[in-house]
Scaffold this motif. Structure first.
Motif, PDB file in Angstrom:
ATOM      1  N   ARG A  21      39.957 -41.181  39.029  1.00  0.00           N
ATOM      2  CA  ARG A  21      38.921 -40.359  39.662  1.00  0.00           C
ATOM      3  C   ARG A  21      37.596 -40.464  38.914  1.00  0.00           C
ATOM      4  O   ARG A  21      36.546 -40.124  39.459  1.00  0.00           O
ATOM      5  CB  ARG A  21      39.383 -38.905  39.724  1.00  0.00           C
ATOM      6  N   ALA A  22      37.650 -40.951  37.653  1.00  0.00           N
ATOM      7  CA  ALA A  22      36.430 -41.109  36.854  1.00  0.00           C
ATOM      8  C   ALA A  22      35.429 -42.055  37.540  1.00  0.00           C
ATOM      9  O   ALA A  22      34.226 -42.007  37.272  1.00  0.00           O
ATOM     10  CB  ALA A  22      36.775 -41.638  35.460  1.00  0.00           C
ATOM     11  N   TYR A  23      35.941 -42.900  38.423  1.00  0.00           N
ATOM     12  CA  TYR A  23      35.080 -43.829  39.170  1.00  0.00           C
ATOM     13  C   TYR A  23      33.871 -43.098  39.765  1.00  0.00           C
ATOM     14  O   TYR A  23      32.735 -43.564  39.683  1.00  0.00           O
ATOM     15  CB  TYR A  23      35.906 -44.473  40.297  1.00  0.00           C
ATOM     16  N   PRO A  49      42.169 -46.483  32.429  1.00  0.00           N
ATOM     17  CA  PRO A  49      42.815 -47.641  33.050  1.00  0.00           C
ATOM     18  C   PRO A  49      41.872 -48.641  33.699  1.00  0.00           C
ATOM     19  O   PRO A  49      42.264 -49.745  34.021  1.00  0.00           O
ATOM     20  CB  PRO A  49      43.717 -46.990  34.111  1.00  0.00           C
ATOM     21  N   GLY A  50      40.595 -48.266  33.928  1.00  0.00           N
ATOM     22  CA  GLY A  50      39.670 -49.319  34.341  1.00  0.00           C
ATOM     23  C   GLY A  50      38.829 -49.051  35.575  1.00  0.00           C
ATOM     24  O   GLY A  50      38.275 -49.990  36.140  1.00  0.00           O
ATOM     25  N   SER A  51      38.664 -47.782  35.973  1.00  0.00           N
ATOM     26  CA  SER A  51      37.862 -47.569  37.191  1.00  0.00           C
ATOM     27  C   SER A  51      36.371 -47.829  36.940  1.00  0.00           C
ATOM     28  O   SER A  51      35.656 -48.291  37.837  1.00  0.00           O
ATOM     29  CB  SER A  51      38.078 -46.162  37.757  1.00  0.00           C
ATOM     30  N   GLY A  68      35.377 -54.523  28.332  1.00  0.00           N
ATOM     31  CA  GLY A  68      36.013 -53.216  28.210  1.00  0.00           C
ATOM     32  C   GLY A  68      36.863 -53.147  26.946  1.00  0.00           C
ATOM     33  O   GLY A  68      37.568 -54.105  26.618  1.00  0.00           O
ATOM     34  N   ILE A  69      36.764 -52.009  26.245  1.00  0.00           N
ATOM     35  CA  ILE A  69      37.546 -51.793  25.017  1.00  0.00           C
ATOM     36  C   ILE A  69      38.346 -50.510  25.180  1.00  0.00           C
ATOM     37  O   ILE A  69      37.802 -49.502  25.647  1.00  0.00           O
ATOM     38  CB  ILE A  69      36.605 -51.638  23.803  1.00  0.00           C
ATOM     39  N   ASP A  70      39.596 -50.541  24.793  1.00  0.00           N
ATOM     40  CA  ASP A  70      40.375 -49.295  24.786  1.00  0.00           C
ATOM     41  C   ASP A  70      41.538 -49.408  23.809  1.00  0.00           C
ATOM     42  O   ASP A  70      42.038 -50.497  23.533  1.00  0.00           O
ATOM     43  CB  ASP A  70      40.919 -48.966  26.173  1.00  0.00           C
ATOM     44  N   LEU A  71      41.953 -48.250  23.308  1.00  0.00           N
ATOM     45  CA  LEU A  71      43.137 -48.169  22.455  1.00  0.00           C
ATOM     46  C   LEU A  71      44.389 -48.551  23.236  1.00  0.00           C
ATOM     47  O   LEU A  71      45.354 -49.047  22.672  1.00  0.00           O
ATOM     48  CB  LEU A  71      43.325 -46.723  21.973  1.00  0.00           C
ATOM     49  N   GLN A  72      44.343 -48.289  24.541  1.00  0.00           N
ATOM     50  CA  GLN A  72      45.530 -48.502  25.370  1.00  0.00           C
ATOM     51  C   GLN A  72      45.422 -49.808  26.144  1.00  0.00           C
ATOM     52  O   GLN A  72      44.331 -50.356  26.292  1.00  0.00           O
ATOM     53  CB  GLN A  72      45.660 -47.373  26.376  1.00  0.00           C
ATOM     54  N   GLU A  73      46.556 -50.246  26.662  1.00  0.00           N
ATOM     55  CA  GLU A  73      46.569 -51.442  27.507  1.00  0.00           C
ATOM     56  C   GLU A  73      45.601 -51.265  28.666  1.00  0.00           C
ATOM     57  O   GLU A  73      45.482 -50.172  29.232  1.00  0.00           O
ATOM     58  CB  GLU A  73      47.976 -51.677  28.073  1.00  0.00           C
ATOM     59  N   VAL A  86      41.858 -54.747  23.472  1.00  0.00           N
ATOM     60  CA  VAL A  86      42.663 -53.564  23.165  1.00  0.00           C
ATOM     61  C   VAL A  86      42.534 -53.286  21.672  1.00  0.00           C
ATOM     62  O   VAL A  86      42.814 -54.158  20.839  1.00  0.00           O
ATOM     63  CB  VAL A  86      44.142 -53.769  23.560  1.00  0.00           C
ATOM     64  N   GLY A  87      42.062 -52.086  21.339  1.00  0.00           N
ATOM     65  CA  GLY A  87      41.883 -51.727  19.935  1.00  0.00           C
ATOM     66  C   GLY A  87      40.983 -50.519  19.818  1.00  0.00           C
ATOM     67  O   GLY A  87      40.519 -49.968  20.825  1.00  0.00           O
ATOM     68  N   ASP A  88      40.757 -50.133  18.579  1.00  0.00           N
ATOM     69  CA  ASP A  88      39.926 -48.970  18.280  1.00  0.00           C
ATOM     70  C   ASP A  88      38.484 -49.449  18.100  1.00  0.00           C
ATOM     71  O   ASP A  88      38.235 -50.321  17.246  1.00  0.00           O
ATOM     72  CB  ASP A  88      40.450 -48.309  16.995  1.00  0.00           C
TER      73      ASP A  88
HETATM   74  C1  LIG Z   1      38.978 -40.718  30.204  1.00  0.00           C
HETATM   75  S1  LIG Z   1      39.688 -42.219  29.646  1.00  0.00           S
HETATM   76  C2  LIG Z   1      38.606 -43.425  30.316  1.00  0.00           C
HETATM   77  C3  LIG Z   1      38.696 -43.626  31.814  1.00  0.00           C
HETATM   78  C4  LIG Z   1      37.915 -44.833  32.268  1.00  0.00           C
HETATM   79  N1  LIG Z   1      36.469 -44.599  32.196  1.00  0.00           N
HETATM   80  C5  LIG Z   1      38.238 -45.228  33.682  1.00  0.00           C
HETATM   81  O1  LIG Z   1      37.345 -45.175  34.525  1.00  0.00           O
HETATM   82  O2  LIG Z   1      39.364 -45.647  33.954  1.00  0.00           O
HETATM   83  C6  LIG Z   1      39.273 -42.212  27.944  1.00  0.00           C
HETATM   84  C7  LIG Z   1      39.785 -43.407  27.160  1.00  0.00           C
HETATM   85  O3  LIG Z   1      39.152 -43.441  25.877  1.00  0.00           O
HETATM   86  C8  LIG Z   1      40.008 -44.177  25.040  1.00  0.00           C
HETATM   87  N2  LIG Z   1      39.604 -44.035  23.626  1.00  0.00           N
HETATM   88  C9  LIG Z   1      39.545 -42.899  22.889  1.00  0.00           C
HETATM   89  N3  LIG Z   1      39.157 -43.169  21.623  1.00  0.00           N
HETATM   90  C10 LIG Z   1      38.961 -44.507  21.552  1.00  0.00           C
HETATM   91  C11 LIG Z   1      38.566 -45.400  20.503  1.00  0.00           C
HETATM   92  N4  LIG Z   1      38.296 -44.950  19.264  1.00  0.00           N
HETATM   93  N5  LIG Z   1      38.455 -46.725  20.772  1.00  0.00           N
HETATM   94  C12 LIG Z   1      38.729 -47.182  22.021  1.00  0.00           C
HETATM   95  N6  LIG Z   1      39.119 -46.388  23.055  1.00  0.00           N
HETATM   96  C13 LIG Z   1      39.230 -45.070  22.829  1.00  0.00           C
HETATM   97  C14 LIG Z   1      41.373 -43.588  25.372  1.00  0.00           C
HETATM   98  O4  LIG Z   1      42.414 -44.453  24.973  1.00  0.00           O
HETATM   99  C15 LIG Z   1      41.296 -43.405  26.881  1.00  0.00           C
HETATM  100  O5  LIG Z   1      41.925 -44.449  27.587  1.00  0.00           O
END
Ligand SMILES: C[S@@+](CC[C@H](N)C(=O)[O-])C[C@H]1O[C@@H](n2cnc3c(N)ncnc32)[C@H](O)[C@@H]1O
Length: 223
Positions: A21-23, A49-51, A68-73, A86-88
């Motif tokens: 829904r963040a889209y 997840p990527g919106s 795109g960078i994220d801690l999660q897949e 994928v990373g911090d």
């Molecule tokens: C609200 S979600 C993002 C939703 C995304 N904008 C979308 O449209 O799908 C927030 C994300 O921030 C990531 N996140 C938090 N701290 C982070 C960090 N230090 N480095 C990378 N990603 C981080 C989390 O893993 C989470 O997936």
């Protein structure tokens, strides 16, 4: 039943094929401020997840690139315009982030996005402080990763440190506007800070302005 099953934006996102829904938050901000353009290089921090990746890739088109960078897949996207790390964000060096945009060679991004959120505890002050840390990280990294004249969209959970964060953002950008798009839930304290036109002459790694006067402000930024 979880709240999101009742949520209008959640249902819309599912129906239209967006990953979250963040889209609609980024869409509302970008439609008002016109930040992302065809051909741009966009950095999306906390993208899973990527919106937002979906939104940005459609705007930048075939000549642009979105990292795109994220801690999660981060599930892959069908277009070739999106690169994923994928990373911090704290631990990923600028060179790696810039290199992943290849074959496009960039020295900095045109637009930097951050929807990063900490793992929430439910304790307001703690969540606010953790969110502030992430925003300060984004501003720090923006001094080298975002080009002069580039734009920023950054989420923050509001709290006592919010005014100081806005001030810090104002030191870096010609125009700063807070926005709460309709898709941000009423109950949420989330706010988006939009920084337009990164000031020139800010010493890399600092907020110290060294030169440059404010250029004209486009209509879309004025209120
Ligand atoms: C609200 S979600 C993002 C939703 C995304 N904008 C979308 O449209 O799908 C927030 C994300 O921030 C990531 N996140 C938090 N701290 C982070 C960090 N230090 N480095 C990378 N990603 C981080 C989390 O893993 C989470 O997936």
């Amino acid at each position: 039943m979880p709240r999101q099953l009742h949520d209008h934006w959640f249902k819309e996102a599912k129906r239209e094929g967006w990953r979250s829904r963040a889209y609609y938050k980024l869409k509302a901000i970008d439609e008002k401020r016109r930040l992302i353009r065809a051909g741009d290089a966009v950095l999306d921090c906390g993208c899973a997840p990527g919106s937002w990746l979906q939104y940005a890739e459609a705007i930048v088109g075939d000549d642009g690139v979105v990292v795109g960078i994220d801690l999660q897949e981060i599930p892959p996207l069908p277009s070739g315009q999106v690169r994923r790390i994928v990373g911090d964000l704290r631990e990923i060096e600028d060179d790696r982030i810039l290199a992943v945009a290849e074959p496009r060679r960039i020295e900095a991004f045109d637009v930097m996005l951050s929807d990063m959120a900490p793992n929430t505890t439910g304790h307001r002050d703690t969540d606010h402080l953790r969110s502030l840390d992430l925003c300060n990280l984004v501003l720090d990294r923006g001094t080298t990763l975002l080009r002069e004249g580039g734009h920023l969209v950054m989420k923050v959970f509001e709290g006592s440190g919010y005014p100081e964060l806005v001030e810090r953002t104002k030191a870096m950008f010609e125009v700063v506007r807070p926005m709460r798009p309709p898709a941000s839930r009423n109950v949420s304290r989330e706010m988006f800070i939009v920084g337009m036109k990164r000031k020139g002459g800010v010493k890399p790694g600092t907020n110290e302005p060294v030169a440059g006067g404010p250029p004209p402000v486009p209509d879309a930024w004025s209120n």
